[in-house]
Scaffold this active site. Structure first.
Site, short mmCIF file in Angstrom:
data_model
loop_
_atom_site.label_atom_id
_atom_site.label_comp_id
_atom_site.label_asym_id
_atom_site.label_seq_id
_atom_site.Cartn_x
_atom_site.Cartn_y
_atom_site.Cartn_z
N ARG A 1 -8.56 -0.40 3.85
CA ARG A 1 -7.53 1.33 3.26
C ARG A 1 -6.08 0.47 2.69
O ARG A 1 -5.42 0.51 2.15
CB ARG A 1 -6.99 1.97 3.52
CG ARG A 1 -8.41 3.04 4.19
CD ARG A 1 -8.36 4.40 5.42
NE ARG A 1 -6.71 4.63 4.63
CZ ARG A 1 -5.88 5.29 5.32
NH1 ARG A 1 -6.24 4.50 6.86
NH2 ARG A 1 -4.65 5.88 4.94
N LYS B 1 0.96 -1.28 0.01
CA LYS B 1 0.13 0.46 0.26
C LYS B 1 0.58 1.54 -0.02
O LYS B 1 -0.02 2.50 -0.90
CB LYS B 1 -0.80 0.19 1.31
CG LYS B 1 -1.46 1.46 1.45
CD LYS B 1 -2.31 1.63 3.22
CE LYS B 1 -2.41 2.70 3.38
NZ LYS B 1 -1.76 3.90 3.41
N ASN B 2 1.87 1.03 0.65
CA ASN B 2 2.01 2.54 1.17
C ASN B 2 4.06 2.88 -0.02
O ASN B 2 4.19 4.11 0.27
CB ASN B 2 3.39 2.63 2.57
CG ASN B 2 2.57 2.76 3.41
OD1 ASN B 2 1.09 3.13 3.88
ND2 ASN B 2 3.01 2.32 4.55
N CYS C 1 -6.25 13.65 10.88
CA CYS C 1 -5.88 11.84 10.21
C CYS C 1 -5.70 11.73 12.03
O CYS C 1 -4.85 12.23 12.83
CB CYS C 1 -4.52 12.16 9.69
SG CYS C 1 -3.83 10.06 9.93
N ASP D 1 4.01 1.65 11.57
CA ASP D 1 3.32 0.50 11.32
C ASP D 1 2.99 -0.66 11.37
O ASP D 1 2.25 -1.68 11.62
CB ASP D 1 2.72 0.59 9.85
CG ASP D 1 2.15 2.41 8.91
OD1 ASP D 1 2.14 2.50 9.82
OD2 ASP D 1 2.63 2.19 7.73
N ASP E 1 3.84 21.06 5.71
CA ASP E 1 4.99 21.80 5.35
C ASP E 1 6.30 21.52 5.16
O ASP E 1 7.34 22.31 3.99
CB ASP E 1 5.18 23.04 6.74
CG ASP E 1 5.61 21.78 7.68
OD1 ASP E 1 4.84 20.95 8.09
OD2 ASP E 1 6.30 22.55 8.77
N ARG F 1 -0.11 15.23 10.38
CA ARG F 1 0.78 14.84 9.12
C ARG F 1 1.33 16.39 8.90
O ARG F 1 0.42 16.15 7.46
CB ARG F 1 1.14 14.10 8.49
CG ARG F 1 0.69 12.41 9.04
CD ARG F 1 0.36 11.32 8.68
NE ARG F 1 -0.26 10.80 9.39
CZ ARG F 1 0.02 9.13 8.93
NH1 ARG F 1 -0.36 9.13 7.28
NH2 ARG F 1 -0.76 7.74 9.30
#
Length: 418
Positions: free
Chosen positions: A398, A22-23, A117, A306, A125, A122
């Site tokens: 997700r 996924k990432n 989130c 994670d 910037d 997160r």
């Protein structure tokens, strides 16, 4: 709303195929916008976040085609919009990763600021400062990041803190910038390496991905290509922890053991016997109860944030006391209260949790608060006495492809209900 019901007590055994990461797939799909020919991405996991990213690319005008093996081909030649609306971005923070590619390719982009989130702030910037280093003129107005540049210029940029997303955005933009870019204090995750390999397949010139110093020699254009997404190290780790918790023996196939060193080391510390052979990882607990293991999360190659929730679930039924420190996200202990509903003994003080293993958890209704928390509750349900019902599992979809079918194939008593 869908829920998952787990009946505890089964020992996991067998083989499970690992899906694409996924990432990794989300930034790679965004990177296809940089090309001027179609790009084929293979080993794509069937996830809600992938569907959202595909919808976003379609809204921008890209042509999308899929096949029965769930390869996705993106044709960026038909892109007609450089605006990523709030309606799409609000559902998935990774949508901000179209900012760098759109800006580098078209000279301008408007991307909505992502929504909140659950696991903490997160800030974008870091993305903005990186693109400004490459010469972008960026303002934030009415909830949108508005960026312009005739052509980005190569530069040296030092990230204030290690950020996977910011590294990805600036890396993609630098691929089409004029001249040489040096990204210092860059994230070193395997997903960064995978993105770089995809960009290189499209004609980019990149050195040092996987280290904290990435050098990019900008090129005039990127062509089409084919790239296979790296296997998901977090999914792999989740199944290995599930087997360890139940005292079982499983083999993950189509995996990448070299991306999992910190997790494998901790599983061995917990008493698991592990064997890595090519793309296969076999874990055997020989029916034993795991030992408690201390964990401190940190950027790669250290222990991944994670995997923190999954290891907390294991520590809940492990022999001993574990101290778990979360250094990445400020709100990533929200699964603690739900695990305690199942009988876990956990004490939290700021960013530290002390987990005392208990002999037995008991099934109860619980609620998922984020993606990895969802997985930890399923893992706890696998070893809890009786039935555990996990609500709000839309988080789960997700990042895990058909997890109940995969766990069921290993012998778990698990089903999805409406």
């Amino acid at each position: 709303m869908q829920k998952i019901v787990v009946e505890g007590g089964a020992t996991l055994n067998g083989e499970v195929r690992i899906s694409g990461a996924k990432n990794a797939v989300l930034p790679i799909l965004c990177a296809t916008l940089l090309a001027d020919e179609p790009v084929e991405i293979t080993n794509v996991p069937r996830l809600h976040d992938v569907a959202t990213t595909v919808k976003l690319l379609s809204e921008l005008g890209a042509g999308i085609s899929t096949d029965e093996h769930y390869s996705i081909t993106v044709d960026p030649r038909s892109v007609h919009s450089q605006v990523a609306s709030y309606e799409l971005v609000k559902t998935m923070r990774a949508s901000v990763l179209v900012l760098g590619p759109l800006l580098a390719k078209y000279g301008h982009a408007e991307v909505s600021l992502p929504g909140g989130c659950a696991i903490g702030s997160r800030p974008v910037d870091l993305h903005i400062k990186g693109l400004q280093s490459l010469g972008a003129d960026i303002t934030v107005e009415n909830g949108y990041i508005k960026a312009r540049a005739k052509r980005l210029k190569g530069a040296r940029h030092v990230f204030e803190i290690v950020s996977v997303g910011a590294t990805e955005n600036v890396l993609m933009a630098a691929a089409l910038a004029e001249g040489r870019s040096v990204l210092e204090n860059a994230a070193m995750e395997p997903e960064i390496v995978d993105l770089a390999e995809c960009l290189i397949a499209m004609g980019a010139q990149i050195e040092g991905a996987g280290t904290n110093r990435i050098i990019v020699h900008g090129v005039e254009r990127l062509h089409g290509g084919t790239h296979a997404v790296v296997p998901d190290r977090i999914e792999t780790g989740t199944f290995l922890v599930a087997a360890a918790m139940t005292g079982g023996r499983i083999t993950t196939t189509h995996a990448r053991p070299d991306t999992l060193d910190a997790v494998v080391d901790k599983l061995k510390e917990a008493g698991a016997e592990l064997d890595c052979d090519g793309d296969r990882i076999t874990l055997d607990m020989h029916g034993r109860r795991p030992r408690a293991v201390n964990v401190t999360t940190a950027p790669h190659p250290a222990f991944p944030t994670d995997m923190q929730a999954q290891f907390m679930a294991m520590n809940c039924i492990a022999d001993g006391v574990a101290v778990m420190n979360e250094t990445i996200f400020e709100n990533r202990f929200m699964h603690v209260n739900e695990l305690m509903r199942l009988g876990a003994d956990i004490r939290v003080d700021g960013h530290t949790a002390v987990v005392r293993g208990v002999q037995q958890l008991g099934g109860a209704p619980v609620m998922a608060t984020d993606l990895r928390a969802s997985a930890s509750l399923i893992l706890a349900g696998l070893v809890a006495q009786g039935e555990t019902t996990i609500d709000r599992i839309y988080h789960l979809d997700r990042g895990y492809e058909n997890i109940e079918a995969k766990l069921g194939g290993l012998g778990a008593n698990i089903r999805r209900i409406r």
